[in-house]
Design a protein around this motif. Sequence first.
Motif, PDB file in Angstrom:
ATOM      1  N   VAL A  85       0.837  -1.207   0.000  1.00 13.17           N
ATOM      2  CA  VAL A  85       0.000   0.000   0.000  1.00 13.17           C
ATOM      3  C   VAL A  85       0.870   1.254   0.000  1.00 13.17           C
ATOM      4  O   VAL A  85       0.587   2.225  -0.714  1.00 13.17           O
ATOM      5  CB  VAL A  85      -0.975  -0.012   1.203  1.00 13.17           C
ATOM      6  CG1 VAL A  85      -1.672   1.322   1.360  1.00 13.17           C
ATOM      7  CG2 VAL A  85      -1.997  -1.131   1.037  1.00 13.17           C
ATOM      8  N   SER A  86       1.944   1.252   0.770  1.00 15.30           N
ATOM      9  CA  SER A  86       2.848   2.413   0.816  1.00 15.30           C
ATOM     10  C   SER A  86       3.489   2.661  -0.541  1.00 15.30           C
ATOM     11  O   SER A  86       3.554   3.803  -1.012  1.00 15.30           O
ATOM     12  CB  SER A  86       3.931   2.197   1.870  1.00 15.30           C
ATOM     13  OG  SER A  86       3.357   2.096   3.144  1.00 15.30           O
ATOM     14  N   MET A 131       0.796   3.955  -3.011  1.00 14.88           N
ATOM     15  CA  MET A 131       0.455   5.345  -2.727  1.00 14.88           C
ATOM     16  C   MET A 131       1.581   6.291  -3.147  1.00 14.88           C
ATOM     17  O   MET A 131       1.352   7.300  -3.807  1.00 14.88           O
ATOM     18  CB  MET A 131       0.163   5.516  -1.236  1.00 14.88           C
ATOM     19  CG  MET A 131      -0.276   6.919  -0.862  1.00 14.88           C
ATOM     20  SD  MET A 131      -0.596   7.076   0.899  1.00 14.88           S
ATOM     21  CE  MET A 131       1.075   7.062   1.529  1.00 14.88           C
ATOM     22  N   GLU A 132       2.797   5.933  -2.782  1.00 13.10           N
ATOM     23  CA  GLU A 132       3.960   6.745  -3.124  1.00 13.10           C
ATOM     24  C   GLU A 132       4.083   6.928  -4.642  1.00 13.10           C
ATOM     25  O   GLU A 132       4.313   8.030  -5.139  1.00 13.10           O
ATOM     26  CB  GLU A 132       5.197   6.042  -2.563  1.00 13.10           C
ATOM     27  CG  GLU A 132       6.489   6.774  -2.692  1.00 13.10           C
ATOM     28  CD  GLU A 132       7.605   5.915  -2.085  1.00 13.10           C
ATOM     29  OE1 GLU A 132       8.482   5.467  -2.854  1.00 13.10           O
ATOM     30  OE2 GLU A 132       7.585   5.694  -0.860  1.00 13.10           O
ATOM     31  N   THR A 133       3.899   5.854  -5.374  1.00  8.84           N
ATOM     32  CA  THR A 133       4.031   5.899  -6.833  1.00  8.84           C
ATOM     33  C   THR A 133       2.894   6.694  -7.467  1.00  8.84           C
ATOM     34  O   THR A 133       3.128   7.544  -8.328  1.00  8.84           O
ATOM     35  CB  THR A 133       4.078   4.470  -7.416  1.00  8.84           C
ATOM     36  OG1 THR A 133       5.124   3.746  -6.773  1.00  8.84           O
ATOM     37  CG2 THR A 133       4.317   4.507  -8.911  1.00  8.84           C
ATOM     38  N   ILE A 134       1.662   6.432  -7.056  1.00  9.53           N
ATOM     39  CA  ILE A 134       0.508   7.126  -7.633  1.00  9.53           C
ATOM     40  C   ILE A 134       0.571   8.625  -7.348  1.00  9.53           C
ATOM     41  O   ILE A 134       0.301   9.443  -8.232  1.00  9.53           O
ATOM     42  CB  ILE A 134      -0.812   6.507  -7.124  1.00  9.53           C
ATOM     43  CG1 ILE A 134      -0.989   5.113  -7.724  1.00  9.53           C
ATOM     44  CG2 ILE A 134      -2.004   7.402  -7.469  1.00  9.53           C
ATOM     45  CD1 ILE A 134      -2.117   4.302  -7.113  1.00  9.53           C
ATOM     46  N   LEU A 135       0.950   8.992  -6.128  1.00 11.54           N
ATOM     47  CA  LEU A 135       1.013  10.417  -5.775  1.00 11.54           C
ATOM     48  C   LEU A 135       2.183  11.140  -6.442  1.00 11.54           C
ATOM     49  O   LEU A 135       2.129  12.349  -6.618  1.00 11.54           O
ATOM     50  CB  LEU A 135       1.086  10.585  -4.254  1.00 11.54           C
ATOM     51  CG  LEU A 135      -0.175  10.169  -3.488  1.00 11.54           C
ATOM     52  CD1 LEU A 135       0.046  10.297  -1.989  1.00 11.54           C
ATOM     53  CD2 LEU A 135      -1.380  10.983  -3.928  1.00 11.54           C
ATOM     54  N   ILE A 165       9.008  -6.061  -0.200  1.00 15.41           N
ATOM     55  CA  ILE A 165       8.436  -6.938   0.826  1.00 15.41           C
ATOM     56  C   ILE A 165       9.423  -7.998   1.315  1.00 15.41           C
ATOM     57  O   ILE A 165       9.108  -8.763   2.213  1.00 15.41           O
ATOM     58  CB  ILE A 165       7.133  -7.613   0.356  1.00 15.41           C
ATOM     59  CG1 ILE A 165       7.397  -8.599  -0.780  1.00 15.41           C
ATOM     60  CG2 ILE A 165       6.094  -6.580  -0.013  1.00 15.41           C
ATOM     61  CD1 ILE A 165       6.208  -9.471  -1.130  1.00 15.41           C
ATOM     62  N   SER A 166      10.599  -8.042   0.731  1.00 17.34           N
ATOM     63  CA  SER A 166      11.607  -9.017   1.119  1.00 17.34           C
ATOM     64  C   SER A 166      11.900  -8.893   2.618  1.00 17.34           C
ATOM     65  O   SER A 166      11.940  -7.780   3.135  1.00 17.34           O
ATOM     66  CB  SER A 166      12.876  -8.781   0.308  1.00 17.34           C
ATOM     67  OG  SER A 166      13.863  -9.714   0.643  1.00 17.34           O
ATOM     68  N   PRO A 167      12.019  -9.963   3.351  1.00 18.24           N
ATOM     69  CA  PRO A 167      12.257 -11.339   2.926  1.00 18.24           C
ATOM     70  C   PRO A 167      10.983 -12.135   2.655  1.00 18.24           C
ATOM     71  O   PRO A 167      11.058 -13.312   2.310  1.00 18.24           O
ATOM     72  CB  PRO A 167      13.000 -11.956   4.120  1.00 18.24           C
ATOM     73  CG  PRO A 167      12.428 -11.263   5.300  1.00 18.24           C
ATOM     74  CD  PRO A 167      12.150  -9.850   4.815  1.00 18.24           C
TER      75      PRO A 167
END
Length: 142
Positions: A37-38, A41-45, A69-71
């Motif tokens: 989600v972060s 949101m970061e990319t879209i904004l 999301i690793s690991p």
Amino acid sequence: GWVLKCFGQQGLDKIQHNVVSCAGVTMGGWNAALAYVSLMMETILSKSSCIDQGVHNYLIYSGQLAKAISPDPLIVVPLEQGIVAQVQSMPPESVWRNKIGQVVTPSGAPFSIVHQYDRSKHKYQPQVLKQFHLAPQGPLSS
């Protein structure tokens, strides 16, 4: 056009040979879901021409989401498997129903969620709408 508008030709070239993944049903553990989600949101904004579907697919297939999301592992479940049938994206020959009309996997197990049936052109759409009544829009009456 979702990926092209947001990430340009180079971005599209990077992921264009992958099957479209629907952003409408995305699952994960707490940390992976928060990272997803972060990043979304970061990319879209940060880009005025981006919509969720293009960003979702780019993040999955460019490797950016797996890195974020690793690991934890990134698992993209094929359309005909899992618990969600995303029927708008499924080829008609891969949408199967059992005797009572449920949409089922190739092994015959019913899907838990049938997503986007209202946007599909499959022959079962009228039956689904008749069998599973939708609540009317607007406030619920008591």
